[in-house]
Design a protein around this motif. Structure first.
Motif, short mmCIF file in Angstrom:
data_model
loop_
_atom_site.label_atom_id
_atom_site.label_comp_id
_atom_site.label_asym_id
_atom_site.label_seq_id
_atom_site.Cartn_x
_atom_site.Cartn_y
_atom_site.Cartn_z
N LYS A 1 -14.54 1.16 -0.06
CA LYS A 1 -14.40 2.33 -0.93
C LYS A 1 -15.64 2.49 -1.81
N GLU B 1 -7.40 -6.58 0.88
CA GLU B 1 -7.50 -5.67 -0.26
C GLU B 1 -8.91 -5.65 -0.81
N GLU C 1 3.71 -5.24 -5.62
CA GLU C 1 2.92 -6.10 -4.74
C GLU C 1 3.47 -7.52 -4.66
N GLY D 1 0.81 -1.21 0.00
CA GLY D 1 0.00 0.00 0.00
C GLY D 1 0.84 1.26 0.00
N CYS D 2 1.90 1.26 0.80
CA CYS D 2 2.79 2.43 0.85
C CYS D 2 3.47 2.67 -0.49
N SER E 1 1.39 3.99 -15.17
CA SER E 1 2.12 3.67 -13.93
C SER E 1 1.52 2.45 -13.23
N SER F 1 0.31 6.36 -10.03
CA SER F 1 -0.54 7.55 -10.11
C SER F 1 -2.00 7.18 -9.92
N PRO F 2 -2.77 8.01 -9.23
CA PRO F 2 -4.21 7.74 -9.08
C PRO F 2 -5.01 8.03 -10.35
N TYR G 1 -11.57 -2.45 -1.15
CA TYR G 1 -12.29 -2.04 -2.35
C TYR G 1 -13.80 -1.96 -2.06
N ASP H 1 2.58 1.49 -3.46
CA ASP H 1 1.59 1.81 -4.49
C ASP H 1 1.28 3.31 -4.48
N SER H 2 1.12 3.85 -3.28
CA SER H 2 0.79 5.28 -3.16
C SER H 2 1.92 6.16 -3.68
N LEU H 3 3.15 5.71 -3.49
CA LEU H 3 4.30 6.51 -3.90
C LEU H 3 4.62 6.38 -5.38
#
Length: 270
Positions: free
Chosen positions: A156, A149, A111, A89-90, A103, A97-98, A153, A92-94
Motif C-alpha cells: 500500500k 498484514e 482481529e 479483513g472482511c 471505530s 471506518s476508513p 501495508y 475490519d472493512s465492515l
C-alpha cells in the motif's frame, strides 16, 4: 544479568538482523537495477523478521516447537494465518471506518477473534490440548497473519507517496513491533485457553479464557488506537507501555513451560 546483556549472541537476534539486512539489500538492488521482481522477497523477509525472532526466542526458552507436528505448524502458518486474515479483513472493512475515527477501537475484538478461530478449530478435534501446543499453534497462526498484514501495508505504501524506501521503513518498524503485538496477544489467549482445556479434556468457556481474550483484545485496540487516533504526540508514547505490558503478560503465561512439558506425547506431569 550478563546473559541478558549479550542478547546479540542469541539465535533470535542473529535471525532478525539477517532477515532485516536481506530485506534492505533486496530493496537496494531493486532500486539500483530496477528489477521490481525482487519486491515480494524483500517485503517477505522484512515482514517476517520480527515474528521469526520471537518464535525462535520462545522456542529456545520453552521448546514448544516439539509439541505439535511440524506440518501442523506449517499448515497453521499458511492456512490458519490466511483464514485469520480473511476473516479479520472482511470484518475490519465492515465495522471500522476508513476515516481513522474511534471505530478503530473495535480492531482488537475483531482481529483477536479471527486469529483465535484456527487454533480453536484444532482444539475442537480433541488433539493437541496442552498449553505448549496451544502457544505453538497460536504463534504460528499469528505469524502468518502478521507477515501477510505487514506485506499488505508495504504494498500500500509503494502505491502511495512513500515509494519503496517508505515501504522498507514500514517493514523495519513493524519488524520491531509485531513481536510485541499480534504474536503475544494470540499467544496469551492460547496459553490460557489450552491449559484450561487440557485440565477438562475438552473445549469449554471459562472465566480465565474470557479474561485472557478480553485482555488481549483491549491491548490490541489500545495499541492501534494510540497510533491511529488524533491524539497529542506525547500520548502516542503510551504505545510502548502497551507493548511492554503485552509481552510481560505473554511471558508470564509461558514462563513455567519446560522442554519436557512441550511434548504432548508425554504425560503432563512428566
Amino acid at each position: 544479568m550478563r546473559e541478558h546483556l549479550c542478547f546479540y549472541r542469541h539465535r533470535w537476534f542473529k535471525a532478525w538482523i539477517a532477515m532485516i539486512a536481506l530485506s534492505f539489500s533486496l530493496i537496494a538492488v531493486m532500486q539500483t537495477a530496477g528489477n521490481e521482481a525482487l519486491l515480494p522477497a524483500a517485503f517477505f523477509y522484512g515482514a517476517a523478521a520480527g515474528p521469526v525472532a520471537l518464535l525462535l526466542a520462545t522456542h529456545d526458552r520453552t521448546r514448544i516447537g516439539v509439541s505439535v507436528p511440524p506440518m501442523t505448524l506449517v499448515g497453521m502458518f499458511l492456512f490458519g494465518g490466511g483464514v485469520a486474515l480473511l476473516l479479520g479483513g472482511c470484518l475490519d472493512s465492515l465495522l471500522i471506518s476508513p476515516k481513522d475515527d474511534v471505530s478503530i477501537l473495535r480492531v482488537g475484538w475483531i482481529e483477536e477473534s479471527a486469529k483465535f478461530v484456527p487454533p480453536l478449530a484444532v482444539a475442537l478435534t480433541g488433539r493437541h490440548l496442552t498449553r505448549a501446543a496451544g502457544v505453538a499453534l497460536g504463534l504460528s497462526c499469528a505469524t502468518g497473519f502478521a507477515v501477510m498484514e505487514s506485506m499488505a501495508y508495504a504494498w500500500k505504501n509503494v502505491a502511495g507517496e512513500g515509494g519503496v524506501v517508505g515501504a522498507g521503513t514500514i517493514l523495519f518498524l513493524r519488524g520491531l513491533t509485531t513481536p510485541f503485538s499480534h504474536l503475544v496477544w494470540t499467544g496469551l489467549i492460547c496459553a490460557v485457553a489450552f491449559e484450561a482445556w487440557r485440565i477438562r479434556g475438552r473445549v469449554v468457556v471459562t472465566l480465565p479464557v474470557v479474561t485472557a481474550f478480553v485482555t488481549a483484545a483491549v491491548l490490541h485496540s489500545l495499541s492501534d488506537g494510540l497510533l491511529v487516533l488524533d491524539i497529542p504526540r506525547p500520548a502516542r508514547l503510551l504505545f510502548l507501555v502497551v507493548a511492554a505490558v503485552s509481552y510481560w503478560l505473554f511471558h508470564r503465561a509461558t514462563r513455567d513451560l519446560r522442554p519436557w512439558e512441550a511434548d504432548d506425547r508425554l504425560p503432563s506431569h512428566a
